[in-house]
Motif scaffolding. Structure first.
Motif, PDB file in Angstrom:
ATOM      1  N   GLY A 180       0.816  -1.206   0.000  1.00 40.65           N
ATOM      2  CA  GLY A 180       0.000   0.000   0.000  1.00 40.65           C
ATOM      3  C   GLY A 180       0.848   1.254   0.000  1.00 40.65           C
ATOM      4  O   GLY A 180       2.068   1.201   0.063  1.00 40.65           O
ATOM      5  N   ILE A 181       0.193   2.390  -0.071  1.00 39.12           N
ATOM      6  CA  ILE A 181       0.863   3.682  -0.061  1.00 39.12           C
ATOM      7  C   ILE A 181       0.977   4.155   1.387  1.00 39.12           C
ATOM      8  O   ILE A 181      -0.019   4.218   2.106  1.00 39.12           O
ATOM      9  CB  ILE A 181       0.085   4.733  -0.885  1.00 39.12           C
ATOM     10  N   ASP A 182       2.179   4.507   1.808  1.00 38.89           N
ATOM     11  CA  ASP A 182       2.417   4.995   3.158  1.00 38.89           C
ATOM     12  C   ASP A 182       2.191   6.500   3.249  1.00 38.89           C
ATOM     13  O   ASP A 182       1.476   6.981   4.109  1.00 38.89           O
ATOM     14  CB  ASP A 182       3.849   4.651   3.590  1.00 38.89           C
ATOM     15  N   THR A 183       2.815   7.245   2.342  1.00 37.81           N
ATOM     16  CA  THR A 183       2.731   8.697   2.387  1.00 37.81           C
ATOM     17  C   THR A 183       2.865   9.271   0.992  1.00 37.81           C
ATOM     18  O   THR A 183       3.351   8.603   0.075  1.00 37.81           O
ATOM     19  CB  THR A 183       3.813   9.290   3.320  1.00 37.81           C
ATOM     20  N   THR A 198      -3.960  12.478   7.555  1.00 38.26           N
ATOM     21  CA  THR A 198      -5.048  12.836   6.638  1.00 38.26           C
ATOM     22  C   THR A 198      -6.362  12.153   6.991  1.00 38.26           C
ATOM     23  O   THR A 198      -7.293  12.141   6.187  1.00 38.26           O
ATOM     24  CB  THR A 198      -4.678  12.470   5.186  1.00 38.26           C
ATOM     25  N   ASN A 199      -6.435  11.573   8.170  1.00 39.77           N
ATOM     26  CA  ASN A 199      -7.610  10.822   8.607  1.00 39.77           C
ATOM     27  C   ASN A 199      -7.836   9.577   7.741  1.00 39.77           C
ATOM     28  O   ASN A 199      -8.973   9.155   7.534  1.00 39.77           O
ATOM     29  CB  ASN A 199      -8.871  11.702   8.617  1.00 39.77           C
ATOM     30  N   SER A 200      -6.741   9.030   7.219  1.00 37.21           N
ATOM     31  CA  SER A 200      -6.793   7.799   6.432  1.00 37.21           C
ATOM     32  C   SER A 200      -5.474   7.059   6.622  1.00 37.21           C
ATOM     33  O   SER A 200      -4.598   7.514   7.355  1.00 37.21           O
ATOM     34  CB  SER A 200      -7.023   8.106   4.949  1.00 37.21           C
ATOM     35  N   ALA A 201      -5.313   5.951   5.947  1.00 34.82           N
ATOM     36  CA  ALA A 201      -4.089   5.155   6.065  1.00 34.82           C
ATOM     37  C   ALA A 201      -2.889   5.836   5.402  1.00 34.82           C
ATOM     38  O   ALA A 201      -1.745   5.507   5.704  1.00 34.82           O
ATOM     39  CB  ALA A 201      -4.304   3.774   5.457  1.00 34.82           C
ATOM     40  N   ALA A 210       1.341  15.363 -10.293  1.00 32.77           N
ATOM     41  CA  ALA A 210       0.712  14.359  -9.431  1.00 32.77           C
ATOM     42  C   ALA A 210       0.182  15.113  -8.215  1.00 32.77           C
ATOM     43  O   ALA A 210       0.804  16.075  -7.756  1.00 32.77           O
ATOM     44  CB  ALA A 210       1.738  13.311  -9.009  1.00 32.77           C
ATOM     45  N   TYR A 211      -0.965  14.697  -7.692  1.00 34.62           N
ATOM     46  CA  TYR A 211      -1.532  15.402  -6.548  1.00 34.62           C
ATOM     47  C   TYR A 211      -2.441  14.473  -5.764  1.00 34.62           C
ATOM     48  O   TYR A 211      -3.010  13.528  -6.304  1.00 34.62           O
ATOM     49  CB  TYR A 211      -2.309  16.652  -6.993  1.00 34.62           C
ATOM     50  N   PRO A 212      -2.601  14.768  -4.456  1.00 37.11           N
ATOM     51  CA  PRO A 212      -3.519  13.960  -3.655  1.00 37.11           C
ATOM     52  C   PRO A 212      -4.963  14.396  -3.895  1.00 37.11           C
ATOM     53  O   PRO A 212      -5.233  15.558  -4.189  1.00 37.11           O
ATOM     54  CB  PRO A 212      -3.088  14.253  -2.214  1.00 37.11           C
ATOM     55  N   ILE A 213      -5.859  13.432  -3.759  1.00 32.81           N
ATOM     56  CA  ILE A 213      -7.291  13.707  -3.832  1.00 32.81           C
ATOM     57  C   ILE A 213      -7.896  13.335  -2.487  1.00 32.81           C
ATOM     58  O   ILE A 213      -7.797  12.188  -2.054  1.00 32.81           O
ATOM     59  CB  ILE A 213      -7.967  12.904  -4.960  1.00 32.81           C
ATOM     60  N   PHE A 214      -8.486  14.318  -1.829  1.00 35.90           N
ATOM     61  CA  PHE A 214      -9.132  14.095  -0.540  1.00 35.90           C
ATOM     62  C   PHE A 214     -10.579  13.678  -0.766  1.00 35.90           C
ATOM     63  O   PHE A 214     -11.279  14.288  -1.583  1.00 35.90           O
ATOM     64  CB  PHE A 214      -9.119  15.380   0.300  1.00 35.90           C
ATOM     65  N   LYS A 215     -11.033  12.674  -0.028  1.00 41.05           N
ATOM     66  CA  LYS A 215     -12.447  12.293  -0.053  1.00 41.05           C
ATOM     67  C   LYS A 215     -13.245  13.309   0.755  1.00 41.05           C
ATOM     68  O   LYS A 215     -12.769  13.803   1.778  1.00 41.05           O
ATOM     69  CB  LYS A 215     -12.654  10.935   0.617  1.00 41.05           C
ATOM     70  N   THR A 216     -14.446  13.598   0.306  1.00 45.37           N
ATOM     71  CA  THR A 216     -15.339  14.448   1.086  1.00 45.37           C
ATOM     72  C   THR A 216     -16.776  13.984   0.883  1.00 45.37           C
ATOM     73  O   THR A 216     -17.139  13.582  -0.222  1.00 45.37           O
ATOM     74  CB  THR A 216     -15.199  15.942   0.705  1.00 45.37           C
ATOM     75  N   PRO A 217     -17.602  14.058   1.922  1.00 38.79           N
ATOM     76  CA  PRO A 217     -19.012  13.721   1.753  1.00 38.79           C
ATOM     77  C   PRO A 217     -19.813  14.868   1.145  1.00 38.79           C
ATOM     78  O   PRO A 217     -20.940  14.683   0.709  1.00 38.79           O
ATOM     79  CB  PRO A 217     -19.481  13.421   3.179  1.00 38.79           C
ATOM     80  N   ASN A 218     -19.213  16.090   1.116  1.00 38.11           N
ATOM     81  CA  ASN A 218     -19.957  17.249   0.638  1.00 38.11           C
ATOM     82  C   ASN A 218     -18.983  18.256   0.012  1.00 38.11           C
ATOM     83  O   ASN A 218     -18.396  19.085   0.720  1.00 38.11           O
ATOM     84  CB  ASN A 218     -20.729  17.879   1.795  1.00 38.11           C
ATOM     85  N   ALA A 219     -18.812  18.190  -1.296  1.00 33.07           N
ATOM     86  CA  ALA A 219     -17.871  19.068  -1.993  1.00 33.07           C
ATOM     87  C   ALA A 219     -18.263  20.536  -1.855  1.00 33.07           C
ATOM     88  O   ALA A 219     -17.403  21.394  -1.684  1.00 33.07           O
ATOM     89  CB  ALA A 219     -17.785  18.676  -3.464  1.00 33.07           C
ATOM     90  N   ASP A 220     -19.553  20.827  -1.914  1.00 35.22           N
ATOM     91  CA  ASP A 220     -20.010  22.222  -1.821  1.00 35.22           C
ATOM     92  C   ASP A 220     -19.664  22.831  -0.467  1.00 35.22           C
ATOM     93  O   ASP A 220     -19.147  23.952  -0.393  1.00 35.22           O
ATOM     94  CB  ASP A 220     -21.517  22.307  -2.057  1.00 35.22           C
ATOM     95  N   LEU A 221     -19.942  22.105   0.591  1.00 38.37           N
ATOM     96  CA  LEU A 221     -19.666  22.613   1.941  1.00 38.37           C
ATOM     97  C   LEU A 221     -18.169  22.755   2.173  1.00 38.37           C
ATOM     98  O   LEU A 221     -17.713  23.770   2.711  1.00 38.37           O
ATOM     99  CB  LEU A 221     -20.287  21.690   2.988  1.00 38.37           C
ATOM    100  N   LEU A 222     -17.376  21.770   1.758  1.00 42.90           N
ATOM    101  CA  LEU A 222     -15.928  21.855   1.931  1.00 42.90           C
ATOM    102  C   LEU A 222     -15.360  23.033   1.161  1.00 42.90           C
ATOM    103  O   LEU A 222     -14.551  23.795   1.688  1.00 42.90           O
ATOM    104  CB  LEU A 222     -15.258  20.554   1.488  1.00 42.90           C
ATOM    105  N   ARG A 223     -15.794  23.202  -0.065  1.00 40.24           N
ATOM    106  CA  ARG A 223     -15.306  24.326  -0.872  1.00 40.24           C
ATOM    107  C   ARG A 223     -15.635  25.658  -0.198  1.00 40.24           C
ATOM    108  O   ARG A 223     -14.803  26.557  -0.122  1.00 40.24           O
ATOM    109  CB  ARG A 223     -15.892  24.283  -2.281  1.00 40.24           C
TER     110      ARG A 223
END
Length: 123
Positions: free
Chosen positions: A7-10, A47-50, A70-83
């Motif tokens: 897996g990916i560590d960092t 990042t609140n993940s592995a 290359a860039y990280p993609i953060f998961k979000t339950p609500n893109a509008d609110l996070l933005r």
């Protein structure tokens, strides 16, 4: 080989100033430091993940090309609110894009590093 790659560590993000970047990621994204090494000029963030993010200072010029970076993609339950929350914290954010499966947007750290937030759309 499969049993040796576990897996990916960092993910490394190069920054021009470790102090400025660490403060930005802690304040704007509310990520906490797992480990800091002043000698190596790096900070590992939870990042609140592995997978963590490692901010690592470089003396080289940071040149970002959004189309090839290359860039990280953060998961979000609500893109509008996070933005909206990022915008209130004076984070540079792009408009929300959507396709049949996801709502997402790009945002940028002080060095212009590309970051993305993505919300999976339930069908």
């Amino acid at each position: 080989m499969k049993e040796l790659l576990q897996g990916i560590d960092t993910i490394i993000i190069r920054v021009s100033s470790i102090r400025k970047a660490a403060t930005w990621y802690k304040e704007k994204l509310e990520l906490s430091a797992l480990w800091e090494d002043e000698g190596l000029n790096l900070v590992v963030l939870d990042t609140n993940s592995a997978v963590s993010i490692t901010l690592w200072q470089t003396k080289e010029p940071i040149e970002i090309n959004k189309k090839t970076a290359a860039y990280p993609i953060f998961k979000t339950p609500n893109a509008d609110l996070l933005r909206a929350k990022l915008e209130l914290k004076d984070v540079e954010v792009d408009e929300i894009l959507q396709d049949d499966h996801v709502r997402y947007f790009f945002f940028y750290d002080p060095d212009g590093n590309v970051l993305e937030a993505c919300q999976v759309i339930a069908h």
